[in-house]
Enzyme design. Structure first.
Site, PDB file in Angstrom:
ATOM      1  N   GLU A 215       5.819  -8.030  15.968  1.00 30.16           N
ATOM      2  CA  GLU A 215       5.307  -8.376  17.295  1.00 30.16           C
ATOM      3  C   GLU A 215       5.411  -9.887  17.550  1.00 30.16           C
ATOM      4  O   GLU A 215       5.619 -10.331  18.659  1.00 30.16           O
ATOM      5  CB  GLU A 215       3.830  -7.979  17.447  1.00 30.16           C
ATOM      6  CG  GLU A 215       3.505  -6.538  17.148  1.00 30.16           C
ATOM      7  CD  GLU A 215       3.160  -6.293  15.685  1.00 30.16           C
ATOM      8  OE1 GLU A 215       2.082  -5.761  15.410  1.00 30.16           O
ATOM      9  OE2 GLU A 215       3.976  -6.612  14.812  1.00 30.16           O
TER      10      GLU A 215
ATOM     11  N   ARG B 189       0.818  -1.216   0.000  1.00 29.53           N
ATOM     12  CA  ARG B 189       0.000   0.000   0.000  1.00 29.53           C
ATOM     13  C   ARG B 189       0.848   1.262   0.000  1.00 29.53           C
ATOM     14  O   ARG B 189       0.382   2.327  -0.388  1.00 29.53           O
ATOM     15  CB  ARG B 189      -1.000  -0.030   1.155  1.00 29.53           C
ATOM     16  CG  ARG B 189      -2.072  -1.107   0.950  1.00 29.53           C
ATOM     17  CD  ARG B 189      -3.060  -1.177   2.095  1.00 29.53           C
ATOM     18  NE  ARG B 189      -2.457  -1.425   3.373  1.00 29.53           N
ATOM     19  CZ  ARG B 189      -2.280  -2.630   3.922  1.00 29.53           C
ATOM     20  NH1 ARG B 189      -2.694  -3.697   3.289  1.00 29.53           N
ATOM     21  NH2 ARG B 189      -1.718  -2.759   5.104  1.00 29.53           N
TER      22      ARG B 189
END
Length: 174
Positions: free
Chosen positions: A97, A60
């Site tokens: 993460e 994106r």
């Protein structure tokens, strides 16, 4: 003119996994007027910074970064997943993460001293952006700013990017 871009962005529940609230910019991108205003708004912040190159991370970041580069009269450089760029690349592994990821940039994409703006759709934890910043700086570029359509403030991405000029059009605090 002040425009509320959040009205053109939707949240999709349970995508891509149960419990995830996905912030979807496709609804903003398909609205020509809103998309135009968003790109112009991001470019305006950096119009006097003499940007040489806009860098956009896959995927994106291409949709937002390339038109910002055009608006600024700058070049555009993509940062890609491994194996997608045809010439010699600089490869950087970085932590997420819950795992690791890898990004690549052409070694000849940034020249020493280039003024670089990094543009992406979303600032979340800052991992992808920090990896992109590191690659630009390894190649000798000077990161002039970081620009995003959306910032998820509750994930504290700014904290891993101290000292950089960060612009975001829409901020979600929770």
């Amino acid at each position: 003119m002040c425009f509320d871009f959040s009205e053109k962005i939707r949240t999709v529940s349970n995508f891509p996994h149960e419990g995830i609230q996905f912030i979807d910019i496709t609804t903003l991108l398909k609205d020509g007027n809103a998309f135009h205003m968003a790109i112009d708004s991001l470019a305006k912040v950096f119009q006097d910074k003499d940007i040489d190159i806009v860098v956009g991370p896959e995927a994106r970041g291409f949709a937002v970064g390339a038109p910002v580069a055009y608006a600024l009269g700058a070049g555009f450089v993509p940062v890609r997943k491994p194996g997608k760029l045809p010439a010699e690349t600089l490869r950087l592994e970085y932590s997420l993460e819950y795992g690791k990821d890898v990004l690549e940039i052409h070694k000849d994409a940034i020249e020493p001293g280039n003024k670089v703006l990094i543009v992406d759709d979303l600032l979340a934890t800052g991992g992808t952006t920090l990896a992109t910043v590191k690659m630009v700086e390894i190649l000798g570029g000077k990161v002039v700013g970081l620009a995003f359509l959306i910032e998820l403030e509750f994930l504290h991405g700014r904290q891993v990017l101290p000292g950089y000029d960060i612009t975001s059009l829409v901020k979600y605090s929770d």
